[in-house]
Each structure stands twice: as C-alpha cells, then as structure tokens.
Design a protein around this motif. Sequence first.
Motif, PDB file in Angstrom:
ATOM      1  N   UNK A   1     -11.275  28.167  38.904  1.00 59.85           N
ATOM      2  CA  UNK A   1     -11.664  28.039  37.467  1.00 59.85           C
ATOM      3  C   UNK A   1     -13.375  27.967  37.376  1.00 59.85           C
ATOM      4  N   UNK A   2     -13.860  29.231  36.397  1.00 60.61           N
ATOM      5  CA  UNK A   2     -15.149  29.518  36.397  1.00 60.61           C
ATOM      6  C   UNK A   2     -16.027  28.328  35.701  1.00 60.61           C
ATOM      7  N   UNK A   3     -15.369  27.398  35.215  1.00 60.72           N
ATOM      8  CA  UNK A   3     -16.130  26.129  34.349  1.00 60.72           C
ATOM      9  C   UNK A   3     -16.685  25.407  35.549  1.00 60.72           C
ATOM     10  N   UNK A   4     -16.205  25.587  36.830  1.00 59.10           N
ATOM     11  CA  UNK A   4     -16.961  24.675  37.974  1.00 59.10           C
ATOM     12  C   UNK A   4     -18.214  25.318  38.283  1.00 59.10           C
ATOM     13  N   UNK A   5     -18.355  26.490  38.106  1.00 56.05           N
ATOM     14  CA  UNK A   5     -19.677  27.169  38.629  1.00 56.05           C
ATOM     15  C   UNK A   5     -20.513  26.621  37.422  1.00 56.05           C
ATOM     16  N   UNK A   6     -20.210  26.647  36.295  1.00 54.61           N
ATOM     17  CA  UNK A   6     -21.311  26.389  35.245  1.00 54.61           C
ATOM     18  C   UNK A   6     -21.780  25.008  35.253  1.00 54.61           C
ATOM     19  N   UNK A   7     -21.094  24.157  36.142  1.00 51.32           N
ATOM     20  CA  UNK A   7     -21.351  22.764  36.390  1.00 51.32           C
ATOM     21  C   UNK A   7     -22.704  22.713  37.065  1.00 51.32           C
ATOM     22  N   UNK A   8     -22.528  23.810  38.261  1.00 52.85           N
ATOM     23  CA  UNK A   8     -23.782  23.935  39.286  1.00 52.85           C
ATOM     24  C   UNK A   8     -25.178  24.410  38.623  1.00 52.85           C
ATOM     25  N   UNK A   9     -24.797  25.170  37.525  1.00 50.54           N
ATOM     26  CA  UNK A   9     -25.740  25.468  36.785  1.00 50.54           C
ATOM     27  C   UNK A   9     -26.875  24.414  36.010  1.00 50.54           C
ATOM     28  N   UNK A  10     -26.279  23.459  35.421  1.00 52.42           N
ATOM     29  CA  UNK A  10     -26.537  22.309  34.442  1.00 52.42           C
ATOM     30  C   UNK A  10     -28.160  21.768  35.103  1.00 52.42           C
ATOM     31  N   UNK A  11     -28.169  21.520  36.183  1.00 53.24           N
ATOM     32  CA  UNK A  11     -29.380  20.854  36.613  1.00 53.24           C
ATOM     33  C   UNK A  11     -30.558  21.698  36.555  1.00 53.24           C
ATOM     34  N   UNK A  12     -30.330  22.859  36.707  1.00 50.93           N
ATOM     35  CA  UNK A  12     -31.509  24.086  36.698  1.00 50.93           C
ATOM     36  C   UNK A  12     -31.596  24.917  35.464  1.00 50.93           C
ATOM     37  N   UNK A  13     -30.628  24.596  34.565  1.00 56.66           N
ATOM     38  CA  UNK A  13     -30.520  25.352  33.252  1.00 56.66           C
ATOM     39  C   UNK A  13     -31.934  25.095  32.374  1.00 56.66           C
ATOM     40  N   UNK A  14     -32.378  26.095  31.824  1.00 57.70           N
ATOM     41  CA  UNK A  14     -33.672  26.260  31.095  1.00 57.70           C
ATOM     42  C   UNK A  14     -33.291  26.135  29.262  1.00 57.70           C
ATOM     43  N   UNK A  15     -34.127  25.261  28.506  1.00 60.93           N
ATOM     44  CA  UNK A  15     -33.701  25.106  27.261  1.00 60.93           C
ATOM     45  C   UNK A  15     -33.998  26.826  26.593  1.00 60.93           C
ATOM     46  N   UNK A  16     -33.279  27.115  25.601  1.00 58.88           N
ATOM     47  CA  UNK A  16     -32.333  26.245  24.787  1.00 58.88           C
ATOM     48  C   UNK A  16     -31.026  26.090  25.239  1.00 58.88           C
ATOM     49  N   UNK A  17     -30.885  26.856  26.377  1.00 59.43           N
ATOM     50  CA  UNK A  17     -29.524  26.983  26.945  1.00 59.43           C
ATOM     51  C   UNK A  17     -28.725  25.773  27.535  1.00 59.43           C
TER      52      UNK A  17
ATOM     53  N   UNK B   1     -20.958  21.942  25.891  1.00 58.62           N
ATOM     54  CA  UNK B   1     -19.799  22.656  26.470  1.00 58.62           C
ATOM     55  C   UNK B   1     -19.137  22.146  27.684  1.00 58.62           C
ATOM     56  N   UNK B   2     -20.284  21.560  28.515  1.00 56.62           N
ATOM     57  CA  UNK B   2     -19.460  20.796  30.003  1.00 56.62           C
ATOM     58  C   UNK B   2     -18.798  19.430  29.366  1.00 56.62           C
ATOM     59  N   UNK B   3     -19.400  19.060  28.626  1.00 56.68           N
ATOM     60  CA  UNK B   3     -18.708  17.560  28.237  1.00 56.68           C
ATOM     61  C   UNK B   3     -17.572  17.464  27.362  1.00 56.68           C
ATOM     62  N   UNK B   4     -17.178  18.755  27.068  1.00 57.87           N
ATOM     63  CA  UNK B   4     -16.106  19.000  26.029  1.00 57.87           C
ATOM     64  C   UNK B   4     -15.145  20.059  26.660  1.00 57.87           C
ATOM     65  N   UNK B   5     -14.069  19.742  27.509  1.00 57.62           N
ATOM     66  CA  UNK B   5     -13.322  20.717  28.392  1.00 57.62           C
ATOM     67  C   UNK B   5     -12.690  21.813  27.271  1.00 57.62           C
ATOM     68  N   UNK B   6     -12.194  21.509  26.155  1.00 55.93           N
ATOM     69  CA  UNK B   6     -11.509  22.510  25.328  1.00 55.93           C
ATOM     70  C   UNK B   6     -12.648  23.420  24.921  1.00 55.93           C
ATOM     71  N   UNK B   7     -13.677  22.703  24.898  1.00 53.35           N
ATOM     72  CA  UNK B   7     -14.872  23.943  24.170  1.00 53.35           C
ATOM     73  C   UNK B   7     -15.233  24.819  25.455  1.00 53.35           C
ATOM     74  N   UNK B   8     -15.364  24.178  26.500  1.00 55.95           N
ATOM     75  CA  UNK B   8     -15.590  25.074  27.641  1.00 55.95           C
ATOM     76  C   UNK B   8     -14.927  25.952  27.972  1.00 55.95           C
ATOM     77  N   UNK B   9     -13.322  25.557  27.779  1.00 58.60           N
ATOM     78  CA  UNK B   9     -12.437  26.838  28.013  1.00 58.60           C
ATOM     79  C   UNK B   9     -12.623  28.124  26.860  1.00 58.60           C
ATOM     80  N   UNK B  10     -12.930  27.462  25.610  1.00 59.50           N
ATOM     81  CA  UNK B  10     -12.986  28.412  24.523  1.00 59.50           C
ATOM     82  C   UNK B  10     -14.380  29.199  24.784  1.00 59.50           C
ATOM     83  N   UNK B  11     -15.386  28.525  25.375  1.00 58.76           N
ATOM     84  CA  UNK B  11     -16.491  29.376  25.595  1.00 58.76           C
ATOM     85  C   UNK B  11     -16.378  30.404  26.845  1.00 58.76           C
ATOM     86  N   UNK B  12     -15.890  29.878  27.666  1.00 57.38           N
ATOM     87  CA  UNK B  12     -15.321  31.131  28.955  1.00 57.38           C
ATOM     88  C   UNK B  12     -14.595  32.006  28.324  1.00 57.38           C
ATOM     89  N   UNK B  13     -13.500  31.879  27.349  1.00 60.47           N
ATOM     90  CA  UNK B  13     -12.760  32.899  27.053  1.00 60.47           C
ATOM     91  C   UNK B  13     -13.534  33.813  26.123  1.00 60.47           C
TER      92      UNK B  13
END
Length: 173
Positions: free
Chosen positions: A46-62, A69-81
């Motif tokens: 699942x691509x959602x797992x890769x987004x977890x690795x982004x979080x510590x390095x992500x820049x504002x405003x993202x 998105x990561x704290x809400x799995x259904x929103x994460x799924x919708x975002x990836x789709x």
Amino acid sequence: MAQTTVEETQKYLPILRITLGWMFFSAFVRRAINVPAKLNPNSSAYVGGKLITFLPHAWAPIKGMLESVLLNPSLLYDFIIMFTALEAIFGLFMIIGFLTRLSGLVLAGLAWGIGLAAGWLGSTCVDEWQIAAVEGAAAFMFVFTGSRWLSIDQLLAKKFKGIKIGKYYISLW
C-alpha cells in the motif's frame, strides 16, 4: 547558423510533452494496473506506507495536511485515489495535448507537492527531489507555452481564440 523562430521550436515540444505526460500516466498504470495492491490499504505494498516515511521530513504547508491525512485512514485512501486519478487524467491530457496549459499547472502542483511532502530525505534518497525539480519545471513550462503542434489544442485553437477579458485574450491552448 540560421535563426530558429519560436514557432519552429514548437515542433520539438511534443517530445517533452509526451514524455512528461507518460511519467505521470505511468504512475497510475503502475498503481492501478500493474500492482493493484499499491491501492489496497490491507496490503503491505500500500502506497500509504510510503507517505508515513515522508512525514518527519515534510515541509510546510504540506506537513500539516500530510499529518491530517495519515491520522485518518479513510481520508488517506481517498487522497491516494484522488492523487492517482489526477496523475492519470492530466498525464493523459498532457500526452494528447489537451488543455495543455491547465494540465501543466496541475502536474507542476503534483510534482512540487511530492517534493514538499518528501522534504529532504538526505543524499541517499533524492528521487522525490528529482521528480519535483525536473517534472515540476517541465510541467510549469507548458503553462506558458501551451502546445500547438501535434496536439488536440492545435485543433481547438483554430476554432476558439481563448477567453476574452476586456480587450485581452487569454489563450487556453
């Protein structure tokens, strides 16, 4: 050496336009067709797992959006789709040269969004930065140039000038 006009350089843009469009459209193909498990939240691919690795390095405003998105799995799924669908639609539009200026804007946003989400992962993992820099710049170039030659926009431009605001025309093609 002979001078090359802007109109002549338009003849070479389909090479970049088709390649750029394929880079985005092929991301959809890889996720939806080749390895559909990448879109399955119950899969280890699942691509959602890769987004977890982004979080510590992500820049504002993202970063804030990524946390939500990561704290809400259904929103994460919708975002990836949605992200995958945008890559498919606007990647295909770029390939065929349809609404090229709009496609360039959307694709630049997707590419630069990946760069901001990935942050700086260090010198051993610069793929996202390469994607953001090269694909984002190439996509944004099409916001200014459009695509006239070998494109659907070329056919549309013959019938429609663009949007008229006051005495000015904004070319959509």
